[in-house]
Design an enzyme around this catalytic site. Structure first.
Site, PDB file in Angstrom:
ATOM      1  N   GLN A   1       0.817  -1.214   0.000  1.00 10.66           N
ATOM      2  CA  GLN A   1       0.000   0.000   0.000  1.00 10.66           C
ATOM      3  C   GLN A   1       0.855   1.270   0.000  1.00 10.66           C
ATOM      4  O   GLN A   1       0.560   2.223  -0.720  1.00 10.66           O
ATOM      5  CB  GLN A   1      -0.917   0.014   1.236  1.00 10.66           C
ATOM      6  CG  GLN A   1      -1.956  -1.108   1.261  1.00 10.66           C
ATOM      7  CD  GLN A   1      -3.172  -0.778   0.412  1.00 10.66           C
ATOM      8  OE1 GLN A   1      -3.042  -0.265  -0.687  1.00 10.66           O
ATOM      9  NE2 GLN A   1      -4.352  -1.072   0.924  1.00 10.66           N
ATOM     10  N   ILE A   2       1.918   1.275   0.816  1.00 12.42           N
ATOM     11  CA  ILE A   2       2.771   2.470   0.846  1.00 12.42           C
ATOM     12  C   ILE A   2       3.520   2.601  -0.481  1.00 12.42           C
ATOM     13  O   ILE A   2       3.596   3.687  -1.056  1.00 12.42           O
ATOM     14  CB  ILE A   2       3.771   2.450   2.028  1.00 12.42           C
ATOM     15  CG1 ILE A   2       3.027   2.418   3.372  1.00 12.42           C
ATOM     16  CG2 ILE A   2       4.684   3.680   1.986  1.00 12.42           C
ATOM     17  CD1 ILE A   2       3.931   2.387   4.593  1.00 12.42           C
TER      18      ILE A   2
ATOM     19  N   ARG B   1       3.662  -6.366  12.015  1.00 20.41           N
ATOM     20  CA  ARG B   1       3.494  -7.236  13.184  1.00 20.41           C
ATOM     21  C   ARG B   1       2.065  -7.758  13.225  1.00 20.41           C
ATOM     22  O   ARG B   1       1.115  -6.992  13.134  1.00 20.41           O
ATOM     23  CB  ARG B   1       3.805  -6.451  14.461  1.00 20.41           C
ATOM     24  CG  ARG B   1       3.898  -7.339  15.694  1.00 20.41           C
ATOM     25  CD  ARG B   1       4.547  -6.580  16.831  1.00 20.41           C
ATOM     26  NE  ARG B   1       4.614  -7.344  18.053  1.00 20.41           N
ATOM     27  CZ  ARG B   1       5.237  -6.921  19.151  1.00 20.41           C
ATOM     28  NH1 ARG B   1       5.831  -5.748  19.147  1.00 20.41           N
ATOM     29  NH2 ARG B   1       5.268  -7.656  20.239  1.00 20.41           N
TER      30      ARG B   1
ATOM     31  N   ARG C   1       8.010  -9.538  19.428  1.00 22.64           N
ATOM     32  CA  ARG C   1       8.881  -8.511  18.854  1.00 22.64           C
ATOM     33  C   ARG C   1      10.069  -9.148  18.144  1.00 22.64           C
ATOM     34  O   ARG C   1      10.462  -8.744  17.051  1.00 22.64           O
ATOM     35  CB  ARG C   1       9.370  -7.587  19.976  1.00 22.64           C
ATOM     36  CG  ARG C   1      10.220  -6.429  19.479  1.00 22.64           C
ATOM     37  CD  ARG C   1      10.988  -5.760  20.597  1.00 22.64           C
ATOM     38  NE  ARG C   1      12.045  -6.623  21.106  1.00 22.64           N
ATOM     39  CZ  ARG C   1      12.941  -6.243  22.000  1.00 22.64           C
ATOM     40  NH1 ARG C   1      12.893  -5.037  22.507  1.00 22.64           N
ATOM     41  NH2 ARG C   1      13.879  -7.074  22.419  1.00 22.64           N
TER      42      ARG C   1
ATOM     43  N   ARG D   1       1.048  14.240  12.194  1.00 23.49           N
ATOM     44  CA  ARG D   1      -0.115  13.837  13.002  1.00 23.49           C
ATOM     45  C   ARG D   1      -0.363  14.852  14.121  1.00 23.49           C
ATOM     46  O   ARG D   1      -1.501  15.270  14.360  1.00 23.49           O
ATOM     47  CB  ARG D   1       0.121  12.434  13.583  1.00 23.49           C
ATOM     48  CG  ARG D   1      -0.024  11.336  12.541  1.00 23.49           C
ATOM     49  CD  ARG D   1       0.361   9.957  13.065  1.00 23.49           C
ATOM     50  NE  ARG D   1       0.008   8.934  12.078  1.00 23.49           N
ATOM     51  CZ  ARG D   1       0.602   7.757  11.986  1.00 23.49           C
ATOM     52  NH1 ARG D   1       1.580   7.440  12.829  1.00 23.49           N
ATOM     53  NH2 ARG D   1       0.215   6.886  11.066  1.00 23.49           N
TER      54      ARG D   1
ATOM     55  N   HIS E   1      10.375   5.964  16.891  1.00 24.48           N
ATOM     56  CA  HIS E   1       9.054   5.922  16.251  1.00 24.48           C
ATOM     57  C   HIS E   1       8.235   4.853  16.961  1.00 24.48           C
ATOM     58  O   HIS E   1       8.301   3.687  16.662  1.00 24.48           O
ATOM     59  CB  HIS E   1       9.217   5.575  14.767  1.00 24.48           C
ATOM     60  CG  HIS E   1       7.932   5.595  13.998  1.00 24.48           C
ATOM     61  ND1 HIS E   1       7.053   6.653  14.031  1.00 24.48           N
ATOM     62  CD2 HIS E   1       7.385   4.685  13.160  1.00 24.48           C
ATOM     63  CE1 HIS E   1       6.022   6.391  13.243  1.00 24.48           C
ATOM     64  NE2 HIS E   1       6.197   5.203  12.714  1.00 24.48           N
TER      65      HIS E   1
END
Length: 322
Positions: free
Chosen positions: A13-14, A83, A89, A152, A176
């Site tokens: 998508q990006i 994730r 993680r 944002r 981030h």
């Protein structure tokens, strides 16, 4: 003059949104790379077919081989997996570290002079790994985080004050993630710092704290709403702003995950700080003085990034010798 070549590594998508924006802004020709056959080719063709309507001239190519990166001026990396529920993680790190090693090798071989922007999460650790894998100078490899986080913050503030987003500046430091540090005293509306706006009765400190929290959780909020993935319009737009500053030598002051070697008391790590991006890549790191709660929050954020980097070193020790 030949057009610049922009390589987009990862065609999800990006990647698709990035390709469309490169065309609309006429930044150069686009190569979309992905390991999934047909996806980059299909998206490249679809976007190319929009060019007569929007009136931009650019060549769009889809590829499954790193050779297609040859001579790229800019590489934007979104390859990797998000994730998923139940994934630890370290599971995520393990998968995406392998991806960064492969991508880094491809960039090293075919685009050694490129400006590289990493978007893959966990961002601060992945950009560190990508630089180790590709071996490009630190000033030519950065992570996209702060531009998005600041955007944002700016949007939420503009919405709160009912003013144009153009008149709001915001400052976000650190990793981030939920330890990022939105700096209220360095954020302004038409040059008026937020603490002054509280005194003027435009908002309350409690409301400002809520906006800071919402900014920290900005990505998670969208993931929870979409349920099928994560944000892509704003992240892509943020990376394009960075690429444009490099390609057009705009020297914009933007917060990015940049390599620190002593600045802010941090060594051999990528952390979100304000930098100047021009034709040489990261041309200057803007080091502001942090004190009190801001310093505490920044150190906590750096600690979180350090934890990720240490985990990377254990999972992929070969990167240290890269």
């Amino acid at each position: 003059m030949a057009r610049d070549k922009i390589a987009l590594i990862g065609s999800g998508q990006i990647g698709g949104t990035l390709a469309h924006l490169v065309g609309l802004k006429e930044l150069g020709d686009v190569v979309m790379f992905d390991i999934a056959e047909g996806i980059p080719q299909g998206k490249a063709l679809d976007i190319a077919q929009s060019s007569p309507v929007d009136g931009f001239d650019a060549k769009f190519t889809g590829a499954n081989s790193y050779e297609a990166l040859d001579g790229a001026s800019v590489c934007i990396v979104t390859a990797g997996v998000p994730r998923k529920p139940g994934m630890s993680r370290d599971d995520l790190l393990s998968i995406n570290l392998k991806v960064m090693e492969q991508v880094g090798a491809g960039i090293k071989k075919y685009a050694p002079n490129a400006f590289v922007i990493c978007i893959t999460n966990p961002l601060d650790a992945m950009v560190w790994a990508l630089q180790k894998a590709c071996g490009l100078p630190h000033n030519k490899v950065v992570g996209m985080a702060g531009v998005l986080d600041s955007a944002r913050f700016r949007y939420f503030l503009a919405d709160e004050f009912n003013v144009s987003v153009e008149d709001v500046t915001a400052f976000v430091l650190g990793g981030h993630g939920d330890t990022m540090v939105p700096l209220v005293k360095y954020s302004t509306v038409a040059g008026i710092p937020l603490p002054d706006l509280v005194k003027m009765g435009w908002t309350s400190q409690a409301r400002l704290d809520e906006i800071v929290d919402r900014t920290r959780n900005g990505g998670a909020e969208i993931v929870n709403l979409l349920k099928t993935g994560s944000a892509f319009y704003a992240p892509a737009t943020s990376a394009i702003a960075m690429a444009e500053s490099y390609l057009r030598d705009k020297k914009r002051v933007v917060p990015v995950a940049a390599y620190l070697n002593g600045e802010y008391g941090v060594k051999d790590m990528y952390v979100g700080v304000p930098v100047v991006i021009g034709a040489k890549g990261v041309e200057r790191i803007v080091e502001i003085e942090l004190a009190g709660k801001d310093r505490e929050a920044f150190d906590k954020s750096v600690g979180a990034v350090q934890g990720l980097v240490e985990a990377c070193k254990k999972i992929a020790p070969e990167l240290l010798g890269a």
